[in-house]
Design a protein around this motif. Structure first.
Motif, mmCIF file in Angstrom:
data_model
loop_
_atom_site.group_PDB
_atom_site.id
_atom_site.type_symbol
_atom_site.label_atom_id
_atom_site.label_comp_id
_atom_site.label_asym_id
_atom_site.label_seq_id
_atom_site.Cartn_x
_atom_site.Cartn_y
_atom_site.Cartn_z
ATOM 1 N N SER A 27 -35.636 -0.247 -18.100
ATOM 2 C CA SER A 27 -36.772 -0.548 -17.242
ATOM 3 C C SER A 27 -37.413 0.745 -16.760
ATOM 4 O O SER A 27 -36.834 1.818 -16.890
ATOM 5 N N GLY A 28 -38.610 0.630 -16.186
ATOM 6 C CA GLY A 28 -39.311 1.810 -15.696
ATOM 7 C C GLY A 28 -39.189 2.001 -14.200
ATOM 8 O O GLY A 28 -39.713 2.967 -13.660
ATOM 9 N N SER A 29 -38.523 1.078 -13.483
ATOM 10 C CA SER A 29 -38.423 1.225 -12.029
ATOM 11 C C SER A 29 -37.038 0.829 -11.539
ATOM 12 O O SER A 29 -36.372 -0.044 -12.106
ATOM 13 N N PHE A 30 -36.614 1.459 -10.441
ATOM 14 C CA PHE A 30 -35.314 1.132 -9.857
ATOM 15 C C PHE A 30 -35.317 -0.278 -9.269
ATOM 16 O O PHE A 30 -34.295 -0.965 -9.298
ATOM 17 N N GLU A 31 -36.451 -0.719 -8.730
ATOM 18 C CA GLU A 31 -36.542 -2.060 -8.169
ATOM 19 C C GLU A 31 -36.240 -3.111 -9.243
ATOM 20 O O GLU A 31 -35.506 -4.079 -8.997
ATOM 21 N N THR A 32 -36.780 -2.908 -10.441
ATOM 22 C CA THR A 32 -36.520 -3.845 -11.540
ATOM 23 C C THR A 32 -35.054 -3.824 -11.927
ATOM 24 O O THR A 32 -34.453 -4.875 -12.203
ATOM 25 N N LEU A 33 -34.451 -2.636 -11.958
ATOM 26 C CA LEU A 33 -33.027 -2.538 -12.303
ATOM 27 C C LEU A 33 -32.167 -3.299 -11.307
ATOM 28 O O LEU A 33 -31.208 -3.982 -11.690
ATOM 29 N N VAL A 34 -32.495 -3.188 -10.028
ATOM 30 C CA VAL A 34 -31.741 -3.911 -8.996
ATOM 31 C C VAL A 34 -31.892 -5.418 -9.203
ATOM 32 O O VAL A 34 -30.910 -6.173 -9.121
ATOM 33 N N ASN A 35 -33.104 -5.858 -9.481
ATOM 34 C CA ASN A 35 -33.333 -7.287 -9.688
ATOM 35 C C ASN A 35 -32.580 -7.805 -10.916
ATOM 36 O O ASN A 35 -32.016 -8.909 -10.905
ATOM 37 N N LEU A 36 -32.559 -7.007 -11.984
ATOM 38 C CA LEU A 36 -31.821 -7.398 -13.182
ATOM 39 C C LEU A 36 -30.315 -7.462 -12.905
ATOM 40 O O LEU A 36 -29.630 -8.361 -13.376
ATOM 41 N N MET A 69 -27.096 -9.119 -15.117
ATOM 42 C CA MET A 69 -27.293 -8.375 -16.351
ATOM 43 C C MET A 69 -26.488 -7.078 -16.409
ATOM 44 O O MET A 69 -26.546 -6.352 -17.394
ATOM 45 N N GLY A 70 -25.748 -6.769 -15.359
ATOM 46 C CA GLY A 70 -24.955 -5.545 -15.326
ATOM 47 C C GLY A 70 -25.039 -4.892 -13.965
ATOM 48 O O GLY A 70 -25.405 -5.529 -12.968
ATOM 49 N N MET A 71 -24.713 -3.604 -13.906
ATOM 50 C CA MET A 71 -24.831 -2.820 -12.670
ATOM 51 C C MET A 71 -25.836 -1.708 -12.940
ATOM 52 O O MET A 71 -26.327 -1.544 -14.057
ATOM 53 N N THR A 72 -26.157 -0.923 -11.914
ATOM 54 C CA THR A 72 -26.995 0.239 -12.122
ATOM 55 C C THR A 72 -26.593 1.331 -11.150
ATOM 56 O O THR A 72 -25.762 1.109 -10.256
#
Length: 313
Positions: free
Chosen positions: A223-232, A237-240
């Motif tokens: 993804s291109g943003s940390f907000e999207t990674l948190v939502n995923l 879908m995993g951790m970040t």
């Protein structure tokens, strides 16, 4: 030969178009063209090949453009020397900031800096590291904020702070029961990453490689943003991993998913970078002092370990 003529030559060399070069130089196209032509006549050579589209720099023109950059920079230093002698901190200053730093850092220091240095017209541009490097070399920005080390000959680096990584581990993830984590706990195959080209992605991959995890090249969820990674991550879908400053504005429910690293915590080095010519160094120093004073107070971690990304973009 005048400084203005050399500035026009540099503009045409950059934009490869007389009309656009004139627009960027805030003069009419006939004025710019005439001054470039006068310089070519004086030197009795062609700097530009106008028969090509876009306009091309001739072989001798490339040498002139290179020297013109040095001359224009040195001319700018004269005013810079006077400003420093007078202790004047003001004028226009263009600062580039990489995308993974700008959203969290800018709100922290901008208001304080403007109030402390009201005579500085600070122009902020979000750019990736490759663009920062190129624009520093070309003189289009005065300084940048990026993840370092870069180790580029003509760029100076001054560390501002060391920002720890923090794990974002949703419920039901294999690490959710851990109070703290280490790099050896990470598996790159279930770590959500920023898209290719981000320095933070490279840092995470390096961190996981350092713990001897295997990197599955088929893993494409990016993804291109940390907000999207948190939502995923919240969708199972995993951790970040997040930079520490990105965790400060999370709501209480999301903060429950944060897992800090055992000391020493892995971190990224964030630095103020600028050209070795040190133009406008008094403003560069002022920016460094303001940011360092604010951010170091916000980051309460000790003994952080620097993880240097392979590619700073």
């Amino acid at each position: 030969m005048t400084i203005t003529q050399l500035q026009y030559v540099l503009a045409v060399a950059e934009y490869q178009n007389f009309t656009l070069a004139a627009e960027k130089s805030f003069v009419t196209q006939p004025t710019l063209s005439m001054q470039v032509q006068k310089l070519e006549d004086e030197l009795d050579i062609l700097i530009f090949d106008r028969s090509k589209k876009p306009i091309a720099v001739t072989e001798v023109g490339k040498k002139i453009v290179s020297q013109a950059k040095n001359i224009v920079n040195e001319a700018n230093r004269i005013k810079d020397i006077v400003d420093q002698e007078k202790g004047f901190i003001g004028g226009e200053f263009t600062l580039g900031i990489i995308p993974t730093i700008m959203p969290t850092l800018l709100p922290m220091f901008l208001n304080t800096f403007i109030k402390k240095y009201p005579k500085v017209n600070l122009v902020i541009k979000e750019q990736n590291t490759d663009d920062l490097i190129r624009n520093l070399q070309d003189g289009h920005i005065d300084a940048g904020i990026a993840v370092t080390p870069l180790e580029i000959e003509y760029i100076k680096e001054r560390p501002l702070y060391y920002e720890p990584f923090v794990g974002y581990v949703p419920k039901n993830h294999r690490l959710s029961s851990f109070k703290k984590i280490t790099s050896t706990d990470l598996d790159i195959n279930d770590v959500l990453l920023l898209q290719d080209g981000h320095c933070f992605r490279d840092g995470v991959i390096n961190l996981c490689k350092a713990s001897e995890s295997l990197y599955d090249e088929t893993f494409q969820l990016q993804s291109g943003s940390f907000e999207t990674l948190v939502n995923l991550a919240n969708e199972g879908m995993g951790m970040t991993l997040l930079p520490f400053l990105n965790t400060l504005n999370l709501d209480d429910k999301r903060k429950e998913n944060l897992r800090y690293f055992e000391n020493p915590s892995p971190a990224r080095e964030v630095s103020l970078i600028y050209h070795k010519s040190e133009l406008k160094i008094q403003i560069t120093d002022a920016i460094k002092d303001v940011i360092s004073g604010i951010v170091r107070g916000a980051i309460a971690f000790q003994d952080v370990k620097i993880i240097s990304p392979l590619n700073k973009k």
